[in-house]
Scaffold this motif. Sequence first.
Motif, PDB file in Angstrom:
ATOM      1  N   LEU A  19       0.807  -1.216   0.000  1.00  6.52           N
ATOM      2  CA  LEU A  19       0.000   0.000   0.000  1.00  6.52           C
ATOM      3  C   LEU A  19       0.849   1.280   0.000  1.00  6.52           C
ATOM      4  CD1 LEU A  19      -3.041  -0.820   2.308  1.00  6.52           C
ATOM      5  CD2 LEU A  19      -2.846  -0.963  -0.156  1.00  6.52           C
ATOM      6  N   THR A  33      -3.531   3.497   6.711  1.00 12.27           N
ATOM      7  CA  THR A  33      -4.243   3.070   5.505  1.00 12.27           C
ATOM      8  C   THR A  33      -4.870   4.233   4.733  1.00 12.27           C
ATOM      9  OG1 THR A  33      -4.677   0.883   6.449  1.00 12.27           O
ATOM     10  CG2 THR A  33      -6.088   1.585   4.621  1.00 12.27           C
ATOM     11  N   LEU A  49      -3.940   5.098   0.771  1.00 11.83           N
ATOM     12  CA  LEU A  49      -4.928   5.120  -0.310  1.00 11.83           C
ATOM     13  C   LEU A  49      -5.100   6.510  -0.899  1.00 11.83           C
ATOM     14  CD1 LEU A  49      -7.640   2.706   1.163  1.00 11.83           C
ATOM     15  CD2 LEU A  49      -5.785   2.190  -0.450  1.00 11.83           C
TER      16      LEU A  49
END
Length: 202
Positions: free
Chosen positions: A38, A119, A123
């Motif tokens: 990620l 996270t 993103l």
Amino acid sequence: MLLSHAFGLFTKPDAEWAAIRKEHETPRRVYVAYVLILASIAPICAYVSTAHFGWTVGSERIVKLTEISALQLSVLTYLAMLVGVFALGYAVNWMARTYGAKEEHTPSNGIALAAYSCTPLFLAGFALLYPVPWFNAAIFLAAACYGAWLMYDGLPIVMGIEQDRAVFYGGALLTVGLVILVSTRVGSVIIWNFFVGPVFVG
């Protein structure tokens, strides 16, 4: 699969934090199967947008970086993100006993808490494909706010502490996060001045 947690943290964060606590994944696995993947979103998107799309400020001409310069800066950004997540996870573990966390949960869950709390910022890297400074700033600010809330929400669940202690624990961790952010900014300026600076297309 660890990547399934990314969606759950936006839809049912409390249940997802409880599942993360039960997993007790090793820090190495969290890094390899989650953070390494990620964290690459923002550098890749930044490379594409700065080297191929370019950006404008106001009505000025389009500004682009050379492909080599964009690649170098993207790699450095990626490394800085990896170090930042590790440093935040280390801080979670280091302060755990002070705030009453159960020691047996600390080694595995501290880095997991830091990684999964980041996270939204990971993103948000997709926004860099649309290289408009005010838009990118707004998206990353919103992502940072939600990431901070995720950490506060996950602290009592993942680290096994009382809810009232999570306020002070979370505040301390946010301070550490700001120190890490300032350190990376200062480090970037030093690197730009002495080693790898941005090189603009002609």
